[in-house]
Design a protein around this motif. Structure first.
Motif, PDB file in Angstrom:
ATOM      1  N   THR A 197      11.831  11.620  33.712  1.00 24.26           N
ATOM      2  CA  THR A 197      11.990  10.375  34.479  1.00 24.26           C
ATOM      3  C   THR A 197      12.444  10.661  35.910  1.00 24.26           C
ATOM      4  O   THR A 197      12.185   9.863  36.797  1.00 24.26           O
ATOM      5  N   VAL A 198      13.109  11.785  36.129  1.00 24.48           N
ATOM      6  CA  VAL A 198      13.512  12.108  37.501  1.00 24.48           C
ATOM      7  C   VAL A 198      12.617  13.221  38.072  1.00 24.48           C
ATOM      8  O   VAL A 198      13.013  13.935  39.004  1.00 24.48           O
ATOM      9  N   ASN A 199      11.426  13.362  37.496  1.00 26.55           N
ATOM     10  CA  ASN A 199      10.430  14.327  37.981  1.00 26.55           C
ATOM     11  C   ASN A 199      10.906  15.773  37.953  1.00 26.55           C
ATOM     12  O   ASN A 199      10.623  16.547  38.861  1.00 26.55           O
ATOM     13  N   ARG A 229      19.469  14.790  41.005  1.00 26.87           N
ATOM     14  CA  ARG A 229      18.561  14.151  40.050  1.00 26.87           C
ATOM     15  C   ARG A 229      18.905  14.563  38.624  1.00 26.87           C
ATOM     16  O   ARG A 229      18.812  13.747  37.704  1.00 26.87           O
ATOM     17  N   LEU A 246      13.904  10.054  49.660  1.00 26.73           N
ATOM     18  CA  LEU A 246      13.151  10.170  48.403  1.00 26.73           C
ATOM     19  C   LEU A 246      14.005   9.745  47.216  1.00 26.73           C
ATOM     20  O   LEU A 246      13.525   9.099  46.287  1.00 26.73           O
ATOM     21  N   GLU A 258      14.151   6.083  46.674  1.00 29.36           N
ATOM     22  CA  GLU A 258      12.969   5.588  45.973  1.00 29.36           C
ATOM     23  C   GLU A 258      13.064   5.897  44.478  1.00 29.36           C
ATOM     24  O   GLU A 258      12.759   5.053  43.633  1.00 29.36           O
ATOM     25  N   GLU A 259      13.525   7.140  44.197  1.00 26.38           N
ATOM     26  CA  GLU A 259      13.688   7.562  42.807  1.00 26.38           C
ATOM     27  C   GLU A 259      14.643   6.633  42.066  1.00 26.38           C
ATOM     28  O   GLU A 259      14.350   6.152  40.977  1.00 26.38           O
ATOM     29  N   ARG A 309      13.230   3.218  41.403  1.00 28.05           N
ATOM     30  CA  ARG A 309      12.300   3.335  40.292  1.00 28.05           C
ATOM     31  C   ARG A 309      13.043   3.337  38.947  1.00 28.05           C
ATOM     32  O   ARG A 309      12.686   2.590  38.038  1.00 28.05           O
TER      33      ARG A 309
END
Lengths: 320, 247
Positions: free
Chosen positions: B114-116, B135, B165, B168-169, B172
């Protein structure tokens, strides 16, 4: 799965806010597509991290193995040259060859094997007992402040006291038995292990404890899952020093206390050679004691420490 | 959102020992699923307020109602365990939550995704950049599975590009998980960029000095004109509050 939900979330913007979006130019670029965002973030991640390169085997050999070997060989050459050129009295200055011969003789007679196994067994056993005694004691002193204020200074003092000083007392208490040897070893090693553990616990960053509490760890699990692993570098340093003190104390005890039911250790072998005024034998035994110390360090503590520090990013690749 | 109150703070006061009042008569009610930014200059007691909500400290007067499950907390420093990999750090939170061993690995990997960060699961904190570490800390906070997420200046130490960024994360993650988020910051733009509601605290003692509600929260960027306009408005008010301390 994440894609679907993200799409669902974007939807209301397109339907209910369609006119708004056309008025505000920023709305056009502000809803980055999930895949776009992923690649953007992945790109930044790649830019901000360097791959961890382990040094090549050859580089490690040339930087950490070769220099000490070269030095020792140079030392031996210088020693042999001195013997050949200056020709001193052989009983006061034996040549490297004499020392090697002395080692060979001790090996053939079986004294060397006996001494090394006896001493190593005692050293390792004594050290392990010291770990078992020192670890809970160290934890207790690190976590219980009043106890630490009372006992801490004494433990630090004991670390300074040469453990040889305990030999006479131990002989009076336990006679010439193995108990004397183990007692001296314990008095040498335990304070180091305790102090190492206390230093390690003291250096645990307070925010790690806080995170542990926030994550829901009680005192027991906080100690086991957060504090102890975080204190590991200090603890390992303490263990390393504890081993050094064990080995030194053992040698001191073996040299001073001989006879009785005390077996034949490396220290006893050293003392025996001295009585025979066999300097080559004395030097051979000193080298043997040194070699065992270095071997344990290289074979056991150094890899343990290196692995731990590298895992925590405390060791720069290529350094040390 | 759902209209249920998640956090209710009433007539809250806090002083440490015999010191001055840090927080004075703070009243705040935060709805479930709301994203609230607490904004203030140094010494406004915003971190103190967060600690009180987190239950790390007790109020001197007044009351705080939080969900029985408690709150997850994320700090300015990621505070990851340096001896554990990213995955193991998340697993630690799962373990302390009582998730059985067999389920931990899969759930941790899902949270990292979910946090890439699925690709960095086996990396240790020192191999990660500051943004990646935060993250992982976010994934760890999500692993606690509490309805409320408290964040204490989590992006303050990051560079502007990374922070952008992460905004945005976080947005989301917030939309996907429906968490109630209380986000403490001293960065006006950050508050205007992220919050559904921005609560301004005055300093010494901390009181609620202003409040803004943002109707339209989708599609905001740090450089958006409406974020800029709101920032100017909030900054005006903030400066007024700061100036009062000069007298």
């Amino acid at each position: 799965m994440p894609r679907d939900t993200a799409d669902l979330l974007v939807e209301p913007v397109e339907t209910t806010e369609a006119d708004l979006a056309s008025i505000r130019p920023q709305a056009a670029y502000s809803t980055t597509e999930p895949d776009d965002f992923r690649s953007l973030e992945a790109g930044l991640d790649r830019l901000q991290t360097d791959p961890d390169r382990a040094p090549s085997a050859w580089k490690r050999f040339t930087t950490s193995v070769l220099p000490p070997i070269v030095f020792v060989v140079a030392l031996l050459v210088a020693w042999q040259l001195y013997i050949v050129i200056a020709q001193p009295r052989p009983d006061l200055a034996p040549s490297p060859l004499d020392v090697v011969t002395a080692i060979g003789q001790a090996w053939e007679s079986g004294r060397l094997q006996l001494a090394v196994t006896t001493s190593l067994e005692r050293g390792v056993l004594g050290f392990l007992v010291a770990v078992v005694v020192g670890t809970p004691l160290g934890l207790l002193l690190a976590e219980v402040k009043p106890l630490r204020r009372a006992i801490g200074p004494i433990i630090s003092g004991l670390q300074v006291l040469p453990s040889v000083a305990w030999v006479p007392a131990a002989i009076i208490w336990f006679g010439l038995t193995d108990a004397t040897v183990y007692f001296v070893v314990l008095m040498g090693a335990v304070p180091s292990i305790v102090n190492g553990l206390i230093a390690g616990v003291d250096q645990v960053p307070p925010q790690l404890r806080r995170v542990g509490t926030v994550l829901g760890a009680g005192p027991g699990r906080l100690a086991a899952l957060v504090v102890l692993p975080a204190a590991l570098p200090g603890y390992v340093a303490g263990l390393k020093q504890g081993w050094a003190f064990s080995w030194r104390s053992l040698m001191a005890a073996e040299i001073i206390a001989t006879g009785g039911t005390i077996g034949f250790g490396v220290g006893s072998m050293l003392d025996q050679s001295r009585e025979l005024a066999d300097l080559a034998g004395v030097l051979a035994t000193i080298l043997l004691i040194l070699a065992i110390g270095i071997l344990i360090e290289l074979a056991f503590f150094a890899p343990l420490e290196r692995r731990m520090l590298r895992r925590r990013g405390l060791l720069q690749a290529g350094a040390k | 959102m759902s209209g249920q109150t998640a956090i209710r703070i009433e007539q809250l006061g806090k002083r440490f020992g015999a010191g001055p009042l840090v927080l004075d008569d703070v009243n705040l009610s935060i709805e479930a699923g709301e994203f609230v930014c607490l904004l203030g200059a140094s010494g406004c007691g915003k971190s103190t307020l967060l600690n009180l909500i987190a239950g790390l400290d007790r109020p001197t007067t007044g009351s705080i109602d939080v969900p029985a499950e408690g709150a997850a907390v994320m700090f300015q420093e990621s505070a990851l365990m340096p001896w554990l990999t990213a995955r193991q750090n998340v697993e630690l939170a799962l373990r302390l939550r009582g998730v059985p061993r067999a389920a931990r690995r899969g759930e941790a990997l899902e949270l990292l995704d979910t946090v890439n960060l699925a690709d960095a699961a086996e990396k240790r904190p020192h191999e990660l950049s500051g943004g990646m570490r935060q993250r992982v800390a976010l994934a760890r906070a999500l692993a606690q599975d509490r309805p409320v997420l408290l964040m204490d200046e989590p992006f303050a130490a990051l560079d502007a590009i990374t922070r952008d960024l992460l905004h945005e994360e976080l947005e989301r993650v917030w939309r996907r998980t429906g968490r109630t988020i209380v986000f403490v910051t001293h960065n006006v733009r950050e508050a205007a960029r992220l919050g559904q509601r921005v609560v301004l605290l005055s300093s010494r003692p901390g009181r609620v000095a202003g409040e803004w509600r943002i109707a339209e929260t989708t599609g905001r960027r740090i450089e958006s004109p409406e974020v800029a306009a709101l920032s100017i408005e909030i900054t005006e008010q903030l400066r007024k509050e700061i100036r009062r301390n000069a007298a």
